[in-house]
Design a protein around this motif. Structure first.
Motif, mmCIF file in Angstrom:
data_model
loop_
_atom_site.group_PDB
_atom_site.id
_atom_site.type_symbol
_atom_site.label_atom_id
_atom_site.label_comp_id
_atom_site.label_asym_id
_atom_site.label_seq_id
_atom_site.Cartn_x
_atom_site.Cartn_y
_atom_site.Cartn_z
ATOM 1 N N GLU A 1 42.668 48.488 40.049
ATOM 2 C CA GLU A 1 42.179 49.491 39.109
ATOM 3 C C GLU A 1 41.639 50.733 39.811
ATOM 4 O O GLU A 1 41.453 51.783 39.184
ATOM 5 C CB GLU A 1 41.088 48.882 38.214
ATOM 6 C CG GLU A 1 39.820 48.458 38.919
ATOM 7 C CD GLU A 1 39.867 47.054 39.494
ATOM 8 O OE1 GLU A 1 38.814 46.544 39.931
ATOM 9 O OE2 GLU A 1 40.978 46.462 39.517
ATOM 10 N N GLU A 2 41.413 50.631 41.121
ATOM 11 C CA GLU A 2 40.886 51.766 41.872
ATOM 12 C C GLU A 2 41.977 52.700 42.389
ATOM 13 O O GLU A 2 41.669 53.765 42.929
ATOM 14 C CB GLU A 2 40.047 51.265 43.049
ATOM 15 C CG GLU A 2 38.819 50.460 42.630
ATOM 16 C CD GLU A 2 38.040 49.930 43.822
ATOM 17 O OE1 GLU A 2 38.454 50.226 44.974
ATOM 18 O OE2 GLU A 2 37.038 49.227 43.609
ATOM 19 N N TYR A 3 43.245 52.296 42.210
ATOM 20 C CA TYR A 3 44.354 53.093 42.741
ATOM 21 C C TYR A 3 45.406 53.314 41.656
ATOM 22 O O TYR A 3 45.981 52.354 41.129
ATOM 23 C CB TYR A 3 44.995 52.390 43.940
ATOM 24 C CG TYR A 3 44.011 52.082 45.050
ATOM 25 C CD1 TYR A 3 43.685 53.042 46.003
ATOM 26 C CD2 TYR A 3 43.394 50.834 45.124
ATOM 27 C CE1 TYR A 3 42.770 52.762 47.012
ATOM 28 C CE2 TYR A 3 42.478 50.554 46.123
ATOM 29 C CZ TYR A 3 42.171 51.514 47.069
ATOM 30 O OH TYR A 3 41.273 51.246 48.063
ATOM 31 N N ALA A 4 45.647 54.570 41.352
ATOM 32 C CA ALA A 4 46.585 54.908 40.281
ATOM 33 C C ALA A 4 47.967 54.315 40.536
ATOM 34 O O ALA A 4 48.642 53.853 39.612
ATOM 35 C CB ALA A 4 46.680 56.426 40.133
ATOM 36 N N ALA A 5 48.399 54.293 41.799
ATOM 37 C CA ALA A 5 49.744 53.823 42.132
ATOM 38 C C ALA A 5 49.902 52.322 41.931
ATOM 39 O O ALA A 5 51.025 51.821 41.806
ATOM 40 C CB ALA A 5 50.086 54.188 43.574
ATOM 41 N N LEU A 6 48.775 51.579 41.891
ATOM 42 C CA LEU A 6 48.845 50.126 41.744
ATOM 43 C C LEU A 6 48.660 49.653 40.307
ATOM 44 O O LEU A 6 49.032 48.531 39.967
ATOM 45 C CB LEU A 6 47.786 49.462 42.632
ATOM 46 C CG LEU A 6 47.993 49.573 44.140
ATOM 47 C CD1 LEU A 6 46.794 48.994 44.884
ATOM 48 C CD2 LEU A 6 49.266 48.869 44.576
ATOM 49 N N LYS A 7 48.094 50.476 39.466
ATOM 50 C CA LYS A 7 47.803 50.059 38.092
ATOM 51 C C LYS A 7 49.055 49.678 37.312
ATOM 52 O O LYS A 7 49.007 48.830 36.428
ATOM 53 C CB LYS A 7 47.073 51.180 37.355
ATOM 54 C CG LYS A 7 45.650 51.413 37.822
ATOM 55 C CD LYS A 7 44.998 52.523 37.010
ATOM 56 C CE LYS A 7 43.573 52.779 37.451
ATOM 57 N NZ LYS A 7 42.940 53.867 36.683
ATOM 58 N N SER A 8 50.177 50.281 37.654
ATOM 59 C CA SER A 8 51.395 50.072 36.870
ATOM 60 C C SER A 8 52.142 48.799 37.242
ATOM 61 O O SER A 8 53.169 48.485 36.642
ATOM 62 C CB SER A 8 52.335 51.269 37.056
ATOM 63 O OG SER A 8 52.733 51.391 38.420
ATOM 64 N N PHE A 9 51.654 48.030 38.209
ATOM 65 C CA PHE A 9 52.396 46.865 38.684
ATOM 66 C C PHE A 9 52.127 45.590 37.891
ATOM 67 O O PHE A 9 52.719 44.559 38.177
ATOM 68 C CB PHE A 9 52.123 46.628 40.163
ATOM 69 C CG PHE A 9 52.759 47.660 41.045
ATOM 70 C CD1 PHE A 9 54.134 47.848 41.040
ATOM 71 C CD2 PHE A 9 51.994 48.461 41.862
ATOM 72 C CE1 PHE A 9 54.726 48.804 41.836
ATOM 73 C CE2 PHE A 9 52.580 49.428 42.670
ATOM 74 C CZ PHE A 9 53.948 49.599 42.652
#
Length: 369
Positions: free
Chosen positions: A152-160
């Protein structure tokens, strides 16, 4: 570990694409194919001029059985995102993702070649007693480092993935995959792969007894032979094979890593990997106990796993792996199998389901059900 090519790649087309889109890769290239890799054909690219090495991962040729498997695009994006979110995590650098199937016949990506050691046998043969202990501890600590990343702290990881309900989604996905693979017919004989024994019954059990929900970045297939160790030092320098990575329950990775301990105690010890005759808990010098590995993980991650959670995770992991071996059998039937050893997996599926029910029974015993 790289040798003859089983799934040809049009070198001229690949070279033209790289010359235009990835100038940092040194051309011209020679190509070999790795012997491992059950899901996606994997190749070693070597620069004829400089000797620089790269790795290409692509989808298998032809129409694929599952939309959720062979996700090299996802693998690339996960590695790209993690390289930005967790710079200390040992993962290979990625160079490019090509989703144009006209280039080499299917989507592919290229990553850094890690010059280290890969062990198919979790006993880590050929190392000293002290190194074996340190390498297993490094594998556990590296997993804990991955699980401490907060997506949740990284925009690039939220979509996974979604932040909750991982095992419920897994049950639905595995059920759909198993059903599709079961009706796959051999292209020569017309014989169906067939359903996994008691699979639907197992899914009902898991649906009714899910552990307390947790959520973090998970690898999806974390195990010793998906790790690259330093050439001379007892530490992990790379984690490979990220196509199943998602936001999920960390128990799934822990159970997968520690599954050789249970397999070694059963008659069919080599139901998932290569021969593990030297992996003998309590007897292999330097091999930590399973409980020691769980304690290492708890200390590094901050989560102390309950025995009941491990039994449940083990049972689910064995059942999940039965779908994986069934899938390998289905790809053999369709002549899409990547690994040179793929034809040996058909007999492993029922063994894995039997183990799943054994550990499910242990779970029932704990709760006096």
């Amino acid at each position: 570990m790289a040798g003859p090519i089983r799934h040809p790649i049009p070198l001229d087309s690949l070279t033209a694409y790289l010359r235009k889109n990835v100038p940092e890769i040194n051309l011209p290239l020679t190509i070999q194919q790795f012997g491992y890799g059950q899901s996606n054909p994997t190749y070693l690219l070597t620069s004829s001029g400089t000797g620089a090495k790269y790795v290409l991962r692509k989808k298998p040729p032809g129409k694929l059985l599952s939309k959720t498997a062979h996700q090299v695009e996802r693998e690339y994006k996960v590695l790209k995102a993690l390289s930005e979110a967790a710079q200390d995590l040992p993962i290979p650098k990625v160079y490019c993702l090509c989703e144009d199937a006209d280039v080499v016949g299917s989507a592919f990506y290229i990553m850094e070649f890690l010059d280290g050691r890969i062990f198919e046998d979790p006993a880590l043969p050929g190392v000293t007693v002290e190194e074996r202990t340190a390498m297993w501890k490094s594998a556990v600590a590296t997993l804990a480092s991955l699980h401490k990343i907060r997506p949740e702290e990284y925009a690039a990881l939220k979509s996974f993935g979604k932040p909750s309900g991982f095992y419920g989604r897994q049950i639905q996905t595995l059920s759909a995959i198993e059903a599709a693979q079961a009706v796959t017919k051999d292209v020569a004989t017309g014989i169906e792969v067939g359903k996994i024994p008691r699979f639907n019954e197992a899914m009902k059990f898991f649906s009714a007894t899910q552990p307390r929900d947790r959520s973090t970045v998970i690898h999806g297939d974390y195990k010793i032979d998906n790790l690259v160790f330093h050439k001379t030092e007892p530490r992990v320098i790379g984690i490979l094979d990220w196509e199943l990575s998602t936001i999920g329950h960390p128990l799934s990775d822990v159970s997968n890593l520690l599954s050789p301990y249970q397999l070694a105690l059963e008659a069919g010890a080599s139901v998932m990997s290569g021969e593990t005759k030297d992996f003998i808990p309590g007897a292999t010098p330097g091999l930590p106990s399973r409980q020691q590995a769980i304690e290492w993980y708890g200390q590094a991650s901050g989560w102390n796993i309950l025995p009941s959670e491990m039994y449940w995770g083990d049972a689910f992991g064995f059942c999940r792996n039965s779908v994986i071996t069934q899938g390998i059998t289905a790809r053999v039937a369709r002549r899409q199998a990547s690994s040179a050893k793929a034809g040996t997996y058909a007999e492993r599926t029922p063994k894995l389901v039997a183990l799943a029910w054994k550990y499910a029974s242990n779970y029932y015993h704990i709760y006096d059900l």
